[in-house]
Write a protein that holds these residues in place. Structure first.
Motif, short mmCIF file in Angstrom:
data_model
loop_
_atom_site.label_atom_id
_atom_site.label_comp_id
_atom_site.label_asym_id
_atom_site.label_seq_id
_atom_site.Cartn_x
_atom_site.Cartn_y
_atom_site.Cartn_z
N ASP A 133 0.75 -1.26 -0.17
CA ASP A 133 -0.05 0.10 0.22
C ASP A 133 0.95 1.17 -0.02
O ASP A 133 0.37 2.30 -0.46
CB ASP A 133 -0.89 0.00 1.27
N GLU A 134 1.98 1.28 0.52
CA GLU A 134 2.88 2.29 0.52
C GLU A 134 3.26 2.70 -0.95
O GLU A 134 3.61 3.75 -1.30
CB GLU A 134 4.28 2.10 1.48
N THR A 155 4.28 10.49 -2.50
CA THR A 155 4.12 9.07 -2.28
C THR A 155 3.67 8.85 -0.68
O THR A 155 3.29 9.66 -0.14
CB THR A 155 5.72 8.54 -2.23
N ASN A 156 3.27 7.68 -0.69
CA ASN A 156 2.44 7.27 0.52
C ASN A 156 3.39 6.74 1.71
O ASN A 156 3.52 5.75 2.24
CB ASN A 156 1.68 6.17 0.06
N THR A 157 4.30 7.82 1.95
CA THR A 157 5.26 7.74 3.01
C THR A 157 5.06 8.87 4.07
O THR A 157 4.83 10.19 3.47
CB THR A 157 6.65 7.50 2.72
N ARG A 158 5.53 8.81 5.01
CA ARG A 158 5.55 10.03 5.97
C ARG A 158 6.30 11.27 5.32
O ARG A 158 5.85 12.49 5.61
CB ARG A 158 6.01 9.76 7.49
N THR A 188 -6.00 10.22 3.62
CA THR A 188 -6.63 8.79 3.63
C THR A 188 -5.70 7.89 3.07
O THR A 188 -5.97 6.63 3.61
CB THR A 188 -7.96 9.27 2.87
N ASN A 189 -4.94 7.94 2.00
CA ASN A 189 -4.16 7.02 1.38
C ASN A 189 -3.23 6.53 2.57
O ASN A 189 -2.82 5.44 2.87
CB ASN A 189 -3.34 7.64 0.33
N SER A 218 9.12 2.38 4.90
CA SER A 218 9.16 3.84 5.26
C SER A 218 9.86 4.23 6.64
O SER A 218 10.13 2.99 7.50
CB SER A 218 7.87 4.33 5.40
N GLY A 219 10.17 5.35 6.98
CA GLY A 219 10.68 5.67 8.50
C GLY A 219 12.07 5.84 8.59
O GLY A 219 12.92 5.83 7.54
#
Length: 719
Positions: free
Chosen positions: A214-215, A254-257, A278-279, A459-460
């Motif tokens: 999902d990321e 992108t779907n990262t923090r 939401t993503n 991520s992170g």
């Protein structure tokens, strides 16, 4: 690793812990394999600095054979110990366990990189195949009756004839570890225990891969007319990422923090903020084949069943017995002491934000995707502090030099780039420095830095080691790494980061310094207690805001001018700003972790449990948990943080209290006497002494919660 980040290698660390993984000894069989095998992952590390991993030559197709061979060799070592006909002693049992598993330990360095920094669909398939095999491998060690009989004999003998302190600590830790993992169960219960572990290992791998899916696949692409509010540097980076993904002319969020956070802070397009929010917070919760909710329910059920075999009421009771907190009640007591002040502060923060929205005529009610955006407006209004202005003085290269300066002042370390090409790396972005003692010139280790986000990288931010320090069978220097997910800039552009990201950079470097400063003899003592080992890294964050760092390393990325003192004053004045948000989003996740593991897992509905628990806590509707349950990888991609996410708060109490020791010292945060005690008692011993005892040696007393409350600007509790 800070609470907002994830390193999903808990199972690997647990496996290594069970085999000792001393980096020095090779058996004759292991040496022969290294010489004969064409598999580079099985070959002995060569080159300078005592040998380094051949990261530039590793291939995904080699990892399965290497892992299976490493496990087989390790089990051969264990069988030799268990079947020794001589009477059990520390040397022929415990010391030999510390020597075991050399090949497997080396292979894990490659495995960890392929899983966390360079994951691919091919690797994930192999990872899923290996997960149950790793679990079986563990079970063959911790349920080996002959081995445990010898361990117990050494342990029992040490109670009447104590060993040297280091040896006694190793024996106690190993005995407790085996006891907690079912070594004394009956054969039928051992079989069920092993079966549960095997099933859990596959669930952890699937959970992690679902989240990563999902990321990687929920990317928001913007057009040029949707960039309002975003900084020039961020826009250029987003354009490059989009181009790299085949969307030239667009801009990728992108779907990262690291991508989500600045977008939510600065984008003026509310509907786009909602989409990006939401993503991110729906990872693992999209009701598709990658949904994690049923996996979590199964994990909770299996964990409860497993500890019930050992006679425990719940997983939390079993897990916390060897942590600083000791019991879930103690951990809950700390969290519940802070929670009311945290949500009370959120109410104040939301009121400030709503007032600005109303004044601007925005005609909205603050929602979670608005929090960062309006918090930034409040920051500017209350403190005249613009986060984007601060970023102009936070260059990654300069911050790296600030890390080295801090390490030099506190630890007497010098960092020098390793000669070009002398140390193999797994990606062109990775840079390597040699670490030496400033006075003696003695080699301490190598520091690898992998700073940028990319496809296949989790991520992170996190820190890990490829080789830990020991003096057992000869001294070995440290190979440590820090890994971040900064957005890679367009060519020629500076890497500018937020103040929060700069603190995280210092935090993870604190872990690396913990590795480098180790003075332990035995490999097992390089481990740690989860609610203690975050303390040292959280403490190092404090040096970012010292005058010495600010005045030397915070310079404008274009002009090179030092950050104005007026801006520094604003930063320090705003130090407790938004603490309601930061504390509440974290504590909500920590409370959820504990409550999930205290609840009856039979027929648990994860979505309903999360919703109902947050309602009971009176969780403010304007913000989410830092990690929603369906993607809470700290807790469900392994077991290192399960019922232990509270540990960051526990460590924060120590951090705030310890920082006051520096504030009270004549030379503040660079006071030599306090720094010497810091290294001697809090960093160098690792797990060679009880953490509570170590802290008392440093501070002269136990830590107090009052310092934490003062740090966050919360009301200080009265007696």
């Amino acid at each position: 690793m800070k609470p907002k980040q994830l390193l999903s290698t808990t199972l690997l660390c647990a496996v290594i812990a069970f085999t000792g993984c001393n980096e020095d000894k090779k058996t004759e069989t292991e040496s022969d394999i290294s010489k004969m095998s064409d598999n580079i992952l099985l070959q002995q590390w060569s080159g300078p600095y005592g040998g380094v991993p051949a990261f530039d030559k590793m291939k995904v197709e080699d990892i399965k054979e290497a892992m299976e061979t490493g496990m087989a060799l390790s089990l051969k070592d264990i069988d030799a110990i268990a079947n020794n006909t001589e009477a059990p002693t520390f040397e022929n049992t415990i010391a030999e366990m510390e020597r075991s598993g050399k090949v497997l330990n080396d292979v894990f360095s490659y495995y960890g990189i392929l899983g966390s920094n360079m994951s691919t669909p091919e690797f994930r398939t192999i990872e899923s195949e290996l997960a149950p095999k790793l679990s079986e491998y563990r079970s063959k060690i911790d349920q080996n009756p002959k081995l445990f009989k010898r361990i117990k004999a050494v342990y029992d003998a040490s109670k009447t004839t104590p060993l040297d302190p280091d040896q006694q600590r190793v024996v106690d830790l190993i005995y407790k570890r085996f006891e907690m993992n079912g070594a004394e169960l009956s054969d039928d219960k051992k079989a069920r225990y092993a079966a549960i572990n095997k099933e859990l290992s596959s669930l952890y791998s699937t959970f992690s891969n679902n989240t990563l899916h999902d990321e990687e696949n929920y990317i928001t692409y913007l057009t040029k007319d949707q960039l309002d509010g975003l900084s020039e540097g961020f826009v250029k980076s987003a354009a490059k990422i989009a181009k790299d993904n085949g969307q030239d002319g667009k801009y990728a969020i992108t779907n990262t923090r690291s991508s989500m956070d600045p977008f939510l802070t600065y984008s003026t397009h509310r509907e786009l903020r909602k989409q990006v929010w939401t993503n991110y917070y729906s990872r693992g919760d999209n009701n598709d084949e990658y949904d994690n909710k049923k996996l979590i329910a199964n994990i909770l059920k299996l964990r409860r069943e497993r500890v019930a075999l050992l006679g425990y009421k719940n997983y939390a009771e079993w897990r916390l017995q060897d942590r600083m907190a000791k019991t879930p009640e103690n951990a809950m007591h700390l969290m519940e002491a802070v929670w009311p002040a945290a949500i009370g502060r959120v109410t104040e923060e939301v009121a400030d934000m709503q007032a600005i929205a109303n004044k601007n005529g925005d005609n909205i009610t603050i929602a979670p995707w608005d929090y960062r955006f309006y918090a930034e407006k409040v920051r500017k209004a209350k403190y005249d502090l613009n986060s984007d202005e601060v970023k102009q003085y936070l260059q990654l290269d300069k911050l790296t030099q600030a890390l080295f300066y801090t390490a030099g002042r506190l630890f007497n370390y010098n960092f020098k780039p390793a000669p070009e090409g002398s140390v193999p790396v797994f990606h062109e972005d990775v840079k390597v420095w040699e670490v030496t003692d400033k006075d003696s010139g003695e080699h301490v280790g190598l520091w690898y830095l992998d700073p940028f986000a990319r496809t296949g990288k989790r991520s992170g931010a996190w820190a890990n080691t490829y080789r830990s320090h020991t003096t057992f069978d000869g001294k070995k220097t440290v190979l440590a790494s820090n890994n971040s997910n900064f957005v890679k800039p367009a060519p020629g552009e500076a890497v500018l980061v937020s103040w929060d990201d700069a603190e995280t950079f210092f935090h993870e470097f604190g872990h690396a310094l913990h590795f480098f400063s180790s003075n332990v003899k035995y490999p097992t003592l390089n481990g740690g207690v989860r609610d203690y080992t975050e303390f040292q890294s959280q403490l190092l964050e404090r040096w970012l805001s010292t005058d010495e760092v600010i005045n030397q390393f915070l310079v404008h990325y274009k002009t090179g001018e030092a950050i104005p003192q007026a801006l520094v004053a604003k930063i320090k004045k705003a130090s407790t700003f938004n603490q309601g948000f930061g504390t509440t989003e974290y504590l909500a996740s920590a409370l959820m972790d504990m409550k999930l593991h205290l609840a009856d897992p039979e027929n648990i509905d994860i979505a309903a449990f999360e919703r109902e628990t947050l309602a009971e806590l009176k969780m403010p509707k304007e913000l989410p948990m830092r990690h929603r349950t369906p993607h809470f990888g700290h807790v469900f991609s392994g077991e290192g943080y399960a019922t232990a996410y509270y540990g960051y708060m526990w460590a924060d109490v120590l951090t705030s209290d310890a920082s006051e020791a520096f504030k009270e010292a004549p030379d503040g945060f660079y006071d030599t006497a306090v720094a010497d005690k810091l290294v001697k008692y809090l960093f160098a011993p690792r797990n060679s002494m009880d953490p509570a005892e170590a802290y008392r040696k440093f501070r002269g007393r136990d830590a107090k919660i009052e310092a934490l409350m003062r740090d966050r600007g919360f009301p200080v509790p009265t007696e």
